[in-house]
Scaffold this motif. Structure first.
Motif, short mmCIF file in Angstrom:
data_model
loop_
_atom_site.label_atom_id
_atom_site.label_comp_id
_atom_site.label_asym_id
_atom_site.label_seq_id
_atom_site.Cartn_x
_atom_site.Cartn_y
_atom_site.Cartn_z
N GLY A 101 0.75 -1.28 -0.03
CA GLY A 101 0.12 -0.02 -0.07
C GLY A 101 0.73 1.24 0.10
O GLY A 101 0.23 2.51 -0.29
N GLU A 102 2.07 1.12 0.44
CA GLU A 102 3.05 2.46 0.47
C GLU A 102 3.10 2.81 -1.05
O GLU A 102 3.68 3.85 -1.16
N LEU A 103 2.99 1.86 -1.88
CA LEU A 103 3.43 2.36 -3.28
C LEU A 103 2.28 2.84 -4.15
O LEU A 103 2.55 3.42 -5.09
N VAL A 104 1.24 2.97 -3.45
CA VAL A 104 0.03 3.57 -4.09
C VAL A 104 0.28 5.15 -4.52
O VAL A 104 -0.15 5.65 -5.77
N LEU A 109 -2.07 1.85 -17.61
CA LEU A 109 -2.13 0.94 -16.78
C LEU A 109 -0.71 0.07 -16.37
O LEU A 109 -0.40 -0.33 -15.63
N GLY A 110 0.21 0.20 -17.51
CA GLY A 110 1.77 -0.15 -17.40
C GLY A 110 2.54 0.70 -16.25
O GLY A 110 2.99 0.14 -15.39
N VAL A 111 2.45 1.89 -16.17
CA VAL A 111 2.85 2.91 -15.36
C VAL A 111 2.16 2.59 -13.99
O VAL A 111 2.86 2.80 -13.17
N LEU A 112 1.00 2.47 -13.97
CA LEU A 112 0.46 1.97 -12.56
C LEU A 112 0.82 0.65 -11.97
O LEU A 112 1.21 0.46 -10.68
N LEU A 113 1.06 -0.30 -12.74
CA LEU A 113 1.67 -1.66 -12.39
C LEU A 113 3.00 -1.51 -12.14
O LEU A 113 3.72 -2.40 -11.34
N ALA A 114 3.72 -0.79 -12.62
CA ALA A 114 5.25 -0.68 -12.79
C ALA A 114 5.98 -0.53 -11.37
O ALA A 114 6.73 -1.41 -10.92
N PRO A 115 5.38 0.18 -10.40
CA PRO A 115 6.15 0.08 -9.16
C PRO A 115 5.95 -1.19 -8.25
O PRO A 115 6.84 -1.54 -7.51
N PHE A 116 4.82 -1.75 -8.43
CA PHE A 116 4.54 -2.93 -7.70
C PHE A 116 5.20 -3.84 -8.18
O PHE A 116 5.81 -4.84 -7.54
N VAL A 117 5.52 -4.08 -9.57
CA VAL A 117 6.37 -5.07 -10.09
C VAL A 117 7.78 -4.92 -9.64
O VAL A 117 8.76 -5.81 -9.33
N ILE A 118 8.17 -3.74 -9.89
CA ILE A 118 9.62 -3.27 -9.29
C ILE A 118 9.87 -3.74 -7.93
O ILE A 118 10.82 -4.21 -7.54
N LEU A 166 1.00 13.34 -0.40
CA LEU A 166 0.70 11.94 0.49
C LEU A 166 1.99 11.40 0.64
O LEU A 166 2.31 10.87 1.67
N GLU A 167 2.93 11.49 -0.37
CA GLU A 167 4.01 10.83 -0.23
C GLU A 167 4.97 11.34 0.63
O GLU A 167 5.78 10.96 1.54
N LEU A 168 4.86 12.95 0.61
CA LEU A 168 5.68 13.76 1.71
C LEU A 168 5.15 13.58 2.96
O LEU A 168 5.86 13.38 3.99
N ARG A 169 3.79 13.48 3.40
CA ARG A 169 3.36 13.47 4.55
C ARG A 169 3.57 11.85 5.17
O ARG A 169 3.54 11.59 6.29
N HIS A 170 3.40 10.99 4.21
CA HIS A 170 3.56 9.49 4.88
C HIS A 170 4.66 9.10 4.12
O HIS A 170 4.50 7.97 3.25
N PRO A 171 6.01 9.13 4.23
CA PRO A 171 7.03 8.61 3.73
C PRO A 171 7.15 7.16 4.08
O PRO A 171 6.92 6.93 5.16
N SER A 172 7.98 6.34 3.52
CA SER A 172 8.37 5.07 3.68
C SER A 172 9.08 5.01 5.04
O SER A 172 9.79 5.86 5.35
N PRO A 173 8.77 4.09 5.97
CA PRO A 173 9.42 4.00 7.17
C PRO A 173 11.07 3.69 6.88
O PRO A 173 11.64 3.28 6.03
N VAL A 174 11.68 4.74 7.95
CA VAL A 174 13.25 4.70 7.52
C VAL A 174 13.94 3.80 8.74
O VAL A 174 13.33 3.39 9.60
N ASP A 175 14.93 3.54 8.20
CA ASP A 175 15.79 2.45 8.91
C ASP A 175 17.40 2.86 9.00
O ASP A 175 17.99 2.16 8.07
N PRO A 176 17.85 3.90 9.57
CA PRO A 176 19.26 4.29 9.20
C PRO A 176 20.04 3.17 9.96
O PRO A 176 19.73 2.43 10.82
N LEU A 177 21.42 3.33 9.29
CA LEU A 177 22.42 2.49 9.79
C LEU A 177 23.02 3.08 11.18
O LEU A 177 23.12 4.32 11.42
#
Length: 250
Positions: free
Chosen positions: A79-82, A118-127, A191-202
């Motif tokens: 869902g983070e890729l939506v 459709l191709g562009v919509l599906l591409a992030p999930f395939v990647i 949405l992407e800026l307000r809810h970015p993917s969880p971070v996990d720094p070294l």
């Protein structure tokens, strides 16, 4: 400020440490665990005087062994890729909408447009599904093989879009299509800026987790904003190119 492998293991060969960390990241090992592991490798190298490649062997194989017990059990939520998928599709529609708005004010809905969206919509999930093997391939294969892989993914999608272009579905006014796509793109960016993917720094052993997480979030927001700004620039450039071509052809 992010921590690099060389900061935690300055006496370990740079290529070994980098390959070790990349493989652990691809296998979803937490950043604090990676920091502990790098520190252990550094201590062993310093105490024994033995290079890491002799003491621990191939970094990717060693990382794979560790990841069997140290990796997270659950994969990232798709869902983070939506927002990314919606924003990418909106950019495709926005380019066509702006060009058609400038040309004759009508937006032609064709099978080619649907196939491309459709191709562009599906591409992030395939990647995302094949992210680890794709990254390994890009990092280890010659550049021309990476180029062939990219073409193998793009050519079928573009070819389908071209072949389906004669299939006319309908016509819409171009202004609301272009404006709606641009608004949807803006919403996806927010949405992407307000809810970015969880971070996990070294993390170095004993480092303050909260401080490191906040610094990583700031870096992630800046990177996200830069990526979206670049993509918006591509939209503007593509639309301007299409308008110029139409004017020259007319």
């Amino acid at each position: 400020m992010s921590i690099e492998p060389a900061d935690l293991a300055p006496h370990v060969e740079t290529t070994w440490a980098d390959d070790f960390v990349v493989e652990l990241r691809l296998r979803d090992v937490p950043g604090d665990v990676i920091g502990d592991l790098l520190t252990e490798v550094e201590s062993h190298v310093v105490d024994s005087g033995t290079p890491a490649h002799e003491a621990f062997g191939d970094p990717t194989q060693y990382a794979a062994q560790i990841a069997e017990t140290a990796a997270r059990p659950d994969p990232d939520a798709p869902g983070e890729l939506v927002p990314i998928a919606i924003g990418a599709a909106a950019m495709v529609v926005a380019v066509g909408g702006v060009v058609e708005w400038w040309q004759d004010g009508t937006f032609e809905r064709t099978g080619g447009t649907v196939a491309l969206v459709l191709g562009v919509l599906l591409a992030p999930f395939v990647i995302a599904r094949f992210f680890a093997p794709l990254v390994r391939f890009v990092l280890t294969a010659p550049w021309w093989k990476s180029w062939l892989l990219a073409m193998a993914a793009l050519v079928p999608m573009v070819g389908l879009a071209v072949l389906a272009r004669p299939w006319h579905i309908g016509t819409l006014p171009a202004p609301p299509v272009a404006v709606g796509a641009l608004v949807l793109l803006a919403v996806a960016i927010v949405l992407e800026l307000r809810h970015p993917s969880p971070v996990d720094p070294l993390l170095a052993p004993g480092a303050d987790r909260a401080t490191a997480d906040e610094a990583a979030r700031r870096d992630a927001r800046r990177t996200t904003l830069l990526v979206w700004a670049t993509q918006v620039g591509w939209v503007a450039a593509a639309a301007a190119t299409g308008i110029l071509i139409n004017r020259l052809a007319g």
